[in-house]
Design an enzyme around this catalytic site. Structure first.
Site, short mmCIF file in Angstrom:
data_model
loop_
_atom_site.label_atom_id
_atom_site.label_comp_id
_atom_site.label_asym_id
_atom_site.label_seq_id
_atom_site.Cartn_x
_atom_site.Cartn_y
_atom_site.Cartn_z
N SER A 226 0.80 -1.22 0.00
CA SER A 226 0.00 0.00 0.00
C SER A 226 0.83 1.27 0.00
CB SER A 226 -0.96 -0.01 1.19
OG SER A 226 -0.27 -0.21 2.40
N HIS B 58 -5.30 -3.15 -2.92
CA HIS B 58 -4.97 -2.18 -3.97
C HIS B 58 -4.87 -2.80 -5.36
CE1 HIS B 58 -4.22 1.05 -1.09
NE2 HIS B 58 -3.75 0.08 -0.32
N LYS C 86 -11.77 1.10 -1.76
CA LYS C 86 -10.74 1.62 -2.68
C LYS C 86 -11.29 1.62 -4.11
CE LYS C 86 -7.49 1.06 0.85
NZ LYS C 86 -6.91 0.12 1.79
C1 LIG Z 1 -6.83 0.08 3.19
C2 LIG Z 1 -6.25 -1.23 3.51
C3 LIG Z 1 -6.84 -2.06 4.46
C4 LIG Z 1 -7.95 -1.60 5.33
O1 LIG Z 1 -9.16 -1.58 4.66
P1 LIG Z 1 -10.33 -0.66 5.27
O2 LIG Z 1 -11.55 -1.16 4.60
O3 LIG Z 1 -9.98 0.73 4.92
O4 LIG Z 1 -10.34 -0.89 6.75
C5 LIG Z 1 -6.34 -3.33 4.61
N1 LIG Z 1 -5.27 -3.75 3.90
C6 LIG Z 1 -4.66 -2.96 3.00
C7 LIG Z 1 -3.48 -3.49 2.25
C8 LIG Z 1 -5.12 -1.68 2.79
O5 LIG Z 1 -4.50 -0.88 1.93
#
Ligand SMILES: *Cc1c(COP(=O)(O)O)cnc(C)c1O
Length: 402
Positions: free
Chosen positions: A195, A223, A255
């Site tokens: 990330s 992602h 996302k």
């Molecule tokens: C954003 C993210 C999360 C968390 O997800 P949320 O739904 O925002 O709690 C978990 N793992 C990765 C790799 C992320 O980038």
């Protein structure tokens, strides 16, 4: 005494104090942020679906049908037809037996890891894994080992040092049994696309190592989902890895899907185990069903509008080419996450502020989110950006960093 202000001052002095900017517009590439119009280069809304008219309409009509709140946890009376339909569609989309919705990705990771391993087991994680994966490993109570970033050999050494199955092949996978019933389990956990770095985990090699050592592999593709693979199924589509290769797949909906929530996908037994044992699943209120309905529309757009992924690839490669010409400190990323490595936290913040003043929103990422002296600007792209905006960002970056 809780010397809170002392600690807060310390953070400020180190350039590590975090603060929030206030956004007054919908998500998108043009934001009104702290009262200023800026072009947004730090969102995870990669495909531009967070404010898509079809997604909004699905949300509106679902609110007439379902209201707003879900009323309770999934196991009580909060599991609606909308949730169930989305789970079936996500399972079909990812090519897994089943999928299970969680209220956030953070909770999905905490829940899945701690439901699968516990005391007497081992969890092995990439050093640069997302905080929710690291926290899940710690919460589980399993022996916690971290391997160097993307370093499959280091992982092998760690696996080899523990008791069983050193060099054996062709050992059947353990089916998930309740914890503490004899076999000591090993779970390897990795981000799909990292990330904060944007690079991609060596998932094929990790899967081979996992099989050789009779371990399971869990990939959090927060992602990659929607962004990678011809159909947007993410890193596992790109690498053609099935449920037998990667037993636990985590995806997030906040996302590329542009909505909210998360899911775990895998075998029938995995999902049933999580329903019984994942505490962040059992003991929390279900997502509002309107979110599930909006997400079903996002999923259709992800599948039908491949041009969004193609556009992202074009923008990413335009940015990298331009940044290389300018000599900007790029990292080894092929994804729409393109960090610019700065080093010192204060300097990263200064560059981010300079960009803001020029009308570009790019966030500075500092320790402990990234290692000490590895502060960076995390630039991300959306399918809604125009090439001209990429060029303008490059100009502004060149000025701000010089
Ligand atoms: C954003 C993210 C999360 C968390 O997800 P949320 O739904 O925002 O709690 C978990 N793992 C990765 C790799 C992320 O980038």
């Amino acid at each position: 005494m809780f010397d809170l202000s002392l600690k807060l001052d310390e953070r400020s002095q180190q350039g590590l104090r975090r603060s929030r900017r206030i956004v007054e517009s919908p998500q998108g590439i043009n934001l009104i942020c702290d009262g200023k119009a800026v072009v947004n280069f730090c969102s995870n809304d990669y495909l531009g679906l967070a404010n898509h008219p079809d997604v909004i309409n699905a949300f509106k009509s679902a609110s007439d049908k379902y209201g707003v709140g879900s009323g309770s946890a999934h196991l009580i009376c909060g599991h609606s037809r909308a949730h169930h339909a989305l789970e079936e569609e996500l399972a079909a989309f990812t090519g897994r037996d089943r999928a299970l919705l969680f209220s956030t990705g953070y909770m999905a990771n905490m829940g899945a890891i701690s439901a699968l391993v516990g005391r007497g087991d081992t969890v092995l994680e990439d050093r640069l894994n997302h905080a929710s994966l690291l926290d899940g490993g710690l919460l589980s109570g399993a022996r916690f080992k971290r391997y160097a970033h993307g370093d499959v050999e280091h992982l092998q050494n760690l696996l080899g040092n523990s008791e069983a199955n050193k060099n054996s092949v062709d050992i059947p996978h353990p089916s998930p049994l309740p914890k503490g019933e004899g076999i000591s389990r090993r779970l390897i956990v990795t981000d799909g696309v990292f990330s904060m770095d944007g690079d991609i985990a060596p998932v094929q090699a990790l899967s081979a190592v996992a099989k050789r050592h009779d371990a399971w592999l869990m990939v959090d593709d927060a992602h990659g989902l929607g962004v990678l693979g011809d159909n947007g199924v993410g890193i596992l589509e790109e690498l053609k890895l099935s449920q037998d290769d990667v037993q636990v797949l985590v995806g997030t909906l906040g996302k590329a899907f542009g909505t909210f929530g998360a899911f775990v996908a895998g075998s029938e037994e995995l999902i049933e185990t999580l329903i019984q044992r994942a505490r962040p699943y059992v003991y929390t209120t279900a997502l509002p069903p309107v979110i599930a309905e909006a997400t079903r529309t996002s999923l259709k757009l992800i599948q039908s509008e491949g041009w969004r992924r193609e556009k992202l690839r074009q923008l990413t490669s335009r940015f990298r080419t331009g940044a290389e010409q300018l000599g900007l400190p790029l990292m080894a990323s092929t994804s729409p996450i393109q960090p610019i490595l700065i080093g010192e936290s204060e300097q990263a913040v200064a560059v981010s502020n300079a960009l803001f003043n020029q009308g570009f929103l790019v966030s500075a990422i500092r320790p402990p989110t990234v290692p000490v002296n590895a502060a960076r600007l995390r630039v991300t792209f959306s399918a809604m950006h125009e090439e001209l905006q990429i060029d303008q960002l490059l100009d502004a970056l060149a000025k701000a960093i010089a």
